[in-house]
Enzyme design. Structure first.
Site, PDB file in Angstrom:
ATOM      1  N   ASP A  17       4.863 -14.459  11.800  1.00  0.00           N
ATOM      2  CA  ASP A  17       3.587 -14.964  11.301  1.00  0.00           C
ATOM      3  C   ASP A  17       2.515 -13.884  11.485  1.00  0.00           C
ATOM      4  O   ASP A  17       1.940 -13.726  12.568  1.00  0.00           O
ATOM      5  CB  ASP A  17       3.243 -16.244  12.082  1.00  0.00           C
ATOM      6  CG  ASP A  17       1.936 -16.865  11.661  1.00  0.00           C
ATOM      7  OD1 ASP A  17       1.134 -16.211  10.962  1.00  0.00           O
ATOM      8  OD2 ASP A  17       1.699 -18.029  12.045  1.00  0.00           O
ATOM      9  N   HIS A  61      -3.355  10.008  -0.450  1.00  0.00           N
ATOM     10  CA  HIS A  61      -3.396   8.648  -0.984  1.00  0.00           C
ATOM     11  C   HIS A  61      -3.254   8.652  -2.495  1.00  0.00           C
ATOM     12  O   HIS A  61      -2.499   7.887  -3.058  1.00  0.00           O
ATOM     13  CB  HIS A  61      -4.740   7.986  -0.637  1.00  0.00           C
ATOM     14  CG  HIS A  61      -4.676   7.169   0.601  1.00  0.00           C
ATOM     15  ND1 HIS A  61      -5.180   5.908   0.696  1.00  0.00           N
ATOM     16  CD2 HIS A  61      -4.154   7.448   1.809  1.00  0.00           C
ATOM     17  CE1 HIS A  61      -4.979   5.439   1.898  1.00  0.00           C
ATOM     18  NE2 HIS A  61      -4.364   6.361   2.601  1.00  0.00           N
ATOM     19  N   GLU A 110       0.844  -1.211   0.000  1.00  0.00           N
ATOM     20  CA  GLU A 110       0.000   0.000   0.000  1.00  0.00           C
ATOM     21  C   GLU A 110       0.874   1.253   0.000  1.00  0.00           C
ATOM     22  O   GLU A 110       1.653   1.483   0.935  1.00  0.00           O
ATOM     23  CB  GLU A 110      -0.949  -0.003   1.210  1.00  0.00           C
ATOM     24  CG  GLU A 110      -1.946   1.148   1.108  1.00  0.00           C
ATOM     25  CD  GLU A 110      -3.058   1.096   2.162  1.00  0.00           C
ATOM     26  OE1 GLU A 110      -3.436   0.009   2.606  1.00  0.00           O
ATOM     27  OE2 GLU A 110      -3.536   2.184   2.525  1.00  0.00           O
ATOM     28  N   LYS A 150      -7.912  -1.325  11.098  1.00  0.00           N
ATOM     29  CA  LYS A 150      -7.232  -1.689   9.837  1.00  0.00           C
ATOM     30  C   LYS A 150      -6.063  -0.740   9.615  1.00  0.00           C
ATOM     31  O   LYS A 150      -4.969  -1.148   9.218  1.00  0.00           O
ATOM     32  CB  LYS A 150      -8.231  -1.631   8.677  1.00  0.00           C
ATOM     33  CG  LYS A 150      -7.676  -2.146   7.356  1.00  0.00           C
ATOM     34  CD  LYS A 150      -6.978  -1.082   6.527  1.00  0.00           C
ATOM     35  CE  LYS A 150      -6.505  -1.645   5.188  1.00  0.00           C
ATOM     36  NZ  LYS A 150      -5.720  -0.653   4.419  1.00  0.00           N
TER      37      LYS A 150
HETATM   38  C1  MEV Z   1      -6.298   3.170   4.873  1.00  0.00           C
HETATM   39  O1  MEV Z   1      -5.453   2.103   4.481  1.00  0.00           O
HETATM   40  C2  MEV Z   1      -6.396   3.250   6.378  1.00  0.00           C
HETATM   41  C3  MEV Z   1      -7.417   4.271   6.905  1.00  0.00           C
HETATM   42  O2  MEV Z   1      -8.694   4.015   6.306  1.00  0.00           O
HETATM   43  C4  MEV Z   1      -7.486   4.093   8.398  1.00  0.00           C
HETATM   44  C5  MEV Z   1      -8.604   4.873   9.075  1.00  0.00           C
HETATM   45  O3  MEV Z   1      -9.629   5.154   8.435  1.00  0.00           O
HETATM   46  O4  MEV Z   1      -8.441   5.142  10.275  1.00  0.00           O
HETATM   47  C6  MEV Z   1      -7.029   5.672   6.538  1.00  0.00           C
END
Ligand code: MEV
Length: 417
Positions: A270, A368, A76, A254
């Site tokens: 792992d 992004h 990413e 995430k």
């Molecule tokens: C993107 O990979 C991760 C985010 O969506 C985390 C979040 O929303 O806190 C930016």
């Protein structure tokens, strides 16, 4: 020039000059392909190729007063940039403080519906001294290194009888050590109970949490368009939202795992074990919760805290077999399990900070998509200097594969004429 503006060669050279990377590791990282064919062929079944991902570095993540260079492997584009951003803000505020728990991995040996459950439980409890002897004989080397079986517990779960073995795997992640001990104890216990066990295996859950905290002056959170106190207040509200909105908590976590998974992968640990344990921990209350939370102190400082179990090791498994994982271990300075765990927790916290700061400020898409432009250019077929040229062209308008392909075609036409 900033680190990210250098070429990979220049970055490696700088890390060598700064004493973070050995010259031998720099040469290893420059090498392609990375895995010798015999290593790749013996690491997994049915190997037919290698799957390459970039290895990046978070510079100077300050953890307990030490600046750590954290290697990350990820596909990413924004992960390394976000982590560096979060690490920079944390460093302006004295860095992250983190503590690791006692390193224990739990194994379970479960018997299915013994005829007399209470009697079977009493039999297992009465055999504790023998269980200790069997466990030590199953893995003498871990005992010699000061680890091995620490505690046992026996409990009824419905009509199952569960024997839990809490094991100190020392510097290892512990899966093989714990499974070996579990199977040996299961075999012995089967004779005492007159019944074979249903299962004997470690659990990837149940580990104690590593905890990291940070305290930020709100002024250090300012973005181009918004003052620090406004951003700090919005980050605290985003944290509160994640506590009541499970949909948001999942994405919040995430983002935390963006950094942690990448750092775990770099070390050859792992990542599935870590992820399973982390998400189970997030749901222990019965409601999926954010792993990191942020609150405003009375003086306006933003206080962040993360707690999560991290089932990792610094020796054994793929960590020992993969030369690049070894180089990553040295670059990160992970001399023991606690050093790796505290770094991972601190990384998760600053990764979350960077995500929430972007969400509280300009939103994440601007950053992004800027970083995504390179990936789109490559997907369109750009190579060498075409990648930067197409990415720059994409930056001026809509990001799409079709546009990247059109820009590439135009670029090639220009080059021909
Ligand atoms: C993107 O990979 C991760 C985010 O969506 C985390 C979040 O929303 O806190 C930016």
């Amino acid at each position: 020039m900033k680190f990210y503006q250098l070429t990979p060669d220049e970055r490696r050279k700088l890390l060598v000059d700064q004493g973070h990377l050995t010259p031998a590791d720099a040469a290893l990282l420059a090498q392609t392909p990375m895995l010798a064919p015999d290593v790749a062929a013996h690491l997994i079944e049915n190997q037919i190729g290698q799957f390459a991902l970039p290895l990046g570095v978070v510079q100077d993540l300050v953890v307990n007063g030490q600046a750590v260079q954290v290697p990350l492997v990820t596909e990413e584009p924004s992960v390394v940039a976000a982590a560096n951003n979060g690490a920079r803000i944390a460093a302006l505020n004295g860095g992250v403080t983190a503590t690791a728990p006692l390193h224990r991995v739990i194994g379970e040996v479960v018997f299915d519906a013994p005829v007399d459950l209470d009697r079977a439980a009493a039999t297992l409890r009465a055999h504790e001294p023998e269980i200790r002897v069997v466990a030590a004989a199953a893995h003498p080397s871990i005992v010699r290194r000061g680890g091995g079986l620490a505690d046992i517990a026996v409990e009824r779960l419905g009509d199952f009888l569960k024997l839990s073995l809490s094991i100190d795997p020392q510097a290892a992640m512990g899966a093989n050590i714990v499974n070996t001990i579990c199977e040996a104890v299961a075999h012995a216990a089967a004779a005492w109970l007159g019944q074979a066990p249903l299962v004997a295996i470690l659990t990837n859950g149940g580990g104690a949490a590593t905890v990291a905290t940070v305290k930020l002056k709100s002024a250090t959170l300012a973005t181009k368009d918004q003052p620090g106190p406004a951003i700090a207040a919005r980050i605290a509200r985003l944290s509160a939202l994640a506590q009541v909105d499970e949909d948001r908590a999942v994405t919040h976590n995430k983002g935390i795992m963006n950094g942690i998974s990448a750092a775990v992968l770099a070390t050859g640990n792992d990542g599935r074990a870590v992820a399973a344990g982390v998400h189970a921990f997030a749901a222990t209350s019965g409601r999926y919760q954010p792993l990191a939370t942020w609150r405003l102190a009375a003086n306006g400082d933003l206080c962040g805290r993360i707690a999560l179990p991290l089932q990792v090791g610094v020796v054994g498994g793929a960590t020992g077999a993969l030369p690049v994982a070894q180089a990553a271990m040295r670059l990160g300075g992970y001399r023991d399990v606690a050093a790796l765990q505290t770094t991972l927790a601190a990384l998760g916290l600053v990764q979350n900070l960077a995500a929430l700061r972007a969400l509280a400020g300009p939103g994440i898409q601007a950053g992004h998509m800027r970083l995504q432009a390179n990936a789109l250019a490559i997907a369109a077929g750009a190579t060498g200097p075409e990648i930067a040229a197409v990415a720059a062209g994409l930056g001026a308008g809509q990001m799409s594969l079709a546009r990247a392909q059109a820009l590439l075609a135009a670029q090639r036409k220009d080059d021909e004429s």
